[in-house]
Design a protein around this motif. Sequence first.
Motif, short mmCIF file in Angstrom:
data_model
loop_
_atom_site.label_atom_id
_atom_site.label_comp_id
_atom_site.label_asym_id
_atom_site.label_seq_id
_atom_site.Cartn_x
_atom_site.Cartn_y
_atom_site.Cartn_z
N ILE A 187 -7.20 53.53 43.12
CA ILE A 187 -6.31 54.49 43.85
C ILE A 187 -6.92 55.83 43.60
N VAL A 188 -7.50 56.28 42.17
CA VAL A 188 -7.80 57.43 41.83
C VAL A 188 -9.30 57.76 43.03
N VAL A 189 -10.07 56.97 43.27
CA VAL A 189 -11.29 57.09 44.03
C VAL A 189 -10.51 57.50 45.35
N MET A 190 -9.67 56.52 45.85
CA MET A 190 -9.17 56.80 47.27
C MET A 190 -8.38 58.14 47.35
N ALA A 191 -7.82 58.64 46.23
CA ALA A 191 -7.06 59.90 46.21
C ALA A 191 -8.07 61.14 46.39
N ILE A 192 -9.38 60.81 45.64
CA ILE A 192 -10.22 61.80 45.68
C ILE A 192 -10.85 62.00 46.76
N VAL A 193 -11.36 60.82 47.81
CA VAL A 193 -11.80 60.69 49.12
C VAL A 193 -10.73 61.13 49.88
N LEU A 194 -9.73 60.78 50.01
CA LEU A 194 -8.79 60.96 51.13
C LEU A 194 -8.08 62.39 51.04
N ILE A 195 -7.66 62.54 49.67
CA ILE A 195 -6.59 63.97 49.86
C ILE A 195 -7.02 64.88 48.79
N GLY A 196 -8.72 64.59 48.40
CA GLY A 196 -9.09 65.84 47.51
C GLY A 196 -8.68 65.99 46.26
N GLU A 197 -7.84 64.97 45.56
CA GLU A 197 -7.72 65.07 44.25
C GLU A 197 -9.08 64.99 43.37
N LYS A 198 -8.69 65.41 42.18
CA LYS A 198 -10.02 65.71 41.31
C LYS A 198 -9.78 64.60 40.05
N THR A 199 -10.75 64.18 39.56
CA THR A 199 -10.85 63.72 38.08
C THR A 199 -11.69 64.33 37.31
N THR A 200 -12.02 63.78 35.95
CA THR A 200 -13.01 64.38 34.94
C THR A 200 -14.17 63.45 34.84
N ARG A 201 -14.99 63.93 33.84
CA ARG A 201 -16.23 62.99 33.74
C ARG A 201 -15.65 61.77 33.22
N VAL A 202 -14.71 61.93 32.43
CA VAL A 202 -14.20 60.71 31.44
C VAL A 202 -13.45 59.74 32.42
N GLY A 203 -12.86 60.23 33.66
CA GLY A 203 -12.26 59.63 34.60
C GLY A 203 -13.01 58.96 35.32
N TRP A 204 -14.33 59.44 35.68
CA TRP A 204 -15.35 58.68 36.31
C TRP A 204 -16.09 57.58 35.56
N LEU A 205 -16.20 57.89 34.31
CA LEU A 205 -16.54 56.66 33.35
C LEU A 205 -15.61 55.73 33.53
N GLY A 206 -14.17 55.81 33.39
CA GLY A 206 -13.29 55.03 33.49
C GLY A 206 -13.49 54.11 35.00
N ILE A 207 -13.50 54.98 35.98
CA ILE A 207 -13.47 54.07 37.39
C ILE A 207 -14.85 53.34 37.17
N CYS A 208 -16.02 53.77 36.84
CA CYS A 208 -17.31 52.91 36.96
C CYS A 208 -17.08 51.61 35.97
N LEU A 209 -16.52 52.01 34.58
CA LEU A 209 -16.51 50.67 33.74
C LEU A 209 -15.68 49.82 34.33
N GLY A 210 -14.35 49.99 34.94
CA GLY A 210 -13.53 49.42 35.56
C GLY A 210 -14.15 48.43 36.75
N LEU A 211 -14.79 49.00 37.49
CA LEU A 211 -15.69 48.43 38.52
C LEU A 211 -16.54 47.52 38.12
N LEU A 212 -17.37 47.88 37.12
CA LEU A 212 -18.36 46.89 36.50
C LEU A 212 -17.55 45.70 35.97
N GLY A 213 -16.31 45.78 35.37
CA GLY A 213 -15.66 44.53 35.09
C GLY A 213 -15.20 43.66 35.93
N VAL A 214 -15.02 44.29 37.15
CA VAL A 214 -14.41 43.46 38.46
C VAL A 214 -15.66 42.79 38.83
N LEU A 215 -16.95 43.52 39.07
CA LEU A 215 -18.12 42.74 39.58
C LEU A 215 -18.51 41.79 38.42
#
Length: 302
Positions: free
Chosen positions: A105-133
Amino acid sequence: MKASLYLVLATLFWSGNYVVGQAAVASMTPLELTFWRWSLAAVPLLLLAYFVEKPDWRAVLRRWPVLLLLSVLGMSGYTLLLYSALGYTSAMNASLITAANPALIVVMAIVLIGEKTTRVGWLGICLGLLGVLLVLSRGELARVFSLPINTGELMMVGAIIIWGFYTIIARRLKLPAISATAVQVVMATVTLAPFALAMNVRFPDTAAEGWSLAYIAVFPSLGSYLFWNLALKTTPPGTAGNYLNLMVVFTAIITVLLGTPLTPVQIVGGLMVVAGVLLTGTKGQPRRLAAPATSSAGGRGR
């Protein structure tokens, strides 16, 4: 203390939906489960909204176009895909994929409505994606693009994408949460009715089917919404959202109690997903971004 208990109960009931739903799809179709779930929950949810929130129903119904869109996405689309997926994959894998939903949802909000996240946020997104993969590839990440992915797991990925759209739309809807949910449920019942008639949807005719449907209609459809919204009266939405990580834990506990052992890949992947969500939710938001007001079912309904 009460709020914490309410949040734990809400996530416990939603977790049970995965396990009970998986058992139910062995003898009931996803359409039957979805149609009867919302049909049975509609009137109790309307009564719950009336007594808990006492809404201005005219003001709620004036937003019927967006409520109808949300109903099609969240009540019909997500739920149909969820129960369809449970016919092909385990409740544990389904909950692990769903656990990545907050980061998605954070990624979609960044792409669709221009919300921002931090470097730590991106780390969390990548870690979660890696876990799903890791879960999807059964631990063979090097072959993730060549391995055939289970149909049910692909359906769950589709389901959480739909829920992402639902959440982004719903978080901007300034309506009482239970009331908006109740109207969406009524709309889902009405819009699914022609398909139910065409497909000769039947009411459960065995005790096992009846108890499964009773659980789904009462606990995740009514109890979770009630407890969640009671908790939100004293708990910030961002704090409450972190309790959703318990769904993976509860699903794992229920699965093990029912005699299905967890694999090391599921355990490692689950820990990565939960850690990623925690990083995204607690450290990944810029200070200027306040947690979205919980004005509808967005981000909660399972």
